[in-house]
Design a protein around this motif. Structure first.
Motif, PDB file in Angstrom:
ATOM      1  N   ALA A  10       0.944  -1.275  -0.010  1.00 41.78           N
ATOM      2  CA  ALA A  10       0.071   0.057   0.054  1.00 41.78           C
ATOM      3  C   ALA A  10       0.802   1.282  -0.065  1.00 41.78           C
ATOM      4  N   VAL A  11       1.842   1.266   0.607  1.00 43.05           N
ATOM      5  CA  VAL A  11       2.976   2.433   0.882  1.00 43.05           C
ATOM      6  C   VAL A  11       3.807   2.651  -0.545  1.00 43.05           C
ATOM      7  N   GLN A  12       3.827   1.534  -1.130  1.00 38.61           N
ATOM      8  CA  GLN A  12       4.580   1.529  -2.575  1.00 38.61           C
ATOM      9  C   GLN A  12       3.252   2.153  -3.459  1.00 38.61           C
ATOM     10  N   SER A  13       2.347   1.671  -3.453  1.00 32.53           N
ATOM     11  CA  SER A  13       1.376   1.896  -4.078  1.00 32.53           C
ATOM     12  C   SER A  13       0.897   3.493  -4.215  1.00 32.53           C
ATOM     13  N   LEU A  14       0.799   3.959  -2.983  1.00 28.64           N
ATOM     14  CA  LEU A  14       0.507   5.503  -2.588  1.00 28.64           C
ATOM     15  C   LEU A  14       1.794   6.220  -3.112  1.00 28.64           C
ATOM     16  N   TYR A  15       2.896   5.755  -2.826  1.00 21.57           N
ATOM     17  CA  TYR A  15       4.165   6.564  -3.362  1.00 21.57           C
ATOM     18  C   TYR A  15       3.978   6.537  -4.929  1.00 21.57           C
TER      19      TYR A  15
END
Length: 132
Positions: A10-15
């Motif tokens: 999720a963090v990678q996606s939001l980035y």
């Protein structure tokens, strides 16, 4: 996919969404590794954070002391946004779990203890505001 891996993805996606403006579905598809399949928790984190971004950023801004949201690294900003979404919108997850997961993820991405302390300080302020 366990919840820790879902949070990291999720963090990678939001980035990626912040950097390129792709849709949540495209971002999720891009960050999945060989053989990984998206699950409902990952989708909920990414889509929920994007849907509530304005409210989340207002909470973050109110919790920052002597910092502008734009000065925070994009990785830390993605972590803070995701964790704030969890704390604000997902009642089945205790706030301290969301905070601890965010701290561990921040340390993992940066390799620095300071990033974890920074994330902890901001999310603790938000937890206090949300508990009132």
């Amino acid at each position: 996919m366990n919840r820790r891996v879902a949070r990291v993805r999720a963090v990678q996606s939001l980035y990626q969404i912040e950097m390129t403006g792709v849709s949540p579905d495209q971002a999720i598809d891009t960050v999945l590794e060989n053989g990984e399949i998206s699950d409902s928790f990952l989708s909920q984190l990414v889509e929920g954070t994007v849907e509530h971004l304005h409210e989340i950023d207002e909470l973050l801004i109110s919790a920052l002391k002597n910092w502008a949201l734009s000065r925070i690294s994009r990785v830390d900003r993605a972590i803070l946004r995701m964790a704030t979404y969890e704390m604000k919108c997902l009642d089945d997850i205790p706030m301290n779990v969301s905070i601890n997961e965010a701290i561990d993820i921040a340390k993992g991405f940066t390799g620095e203890e300071e990033s974890g302390k920074f994330v902890n300080g901001i999310l603790s302020n938000i937890a206090t505001k949300l508990s009132k």
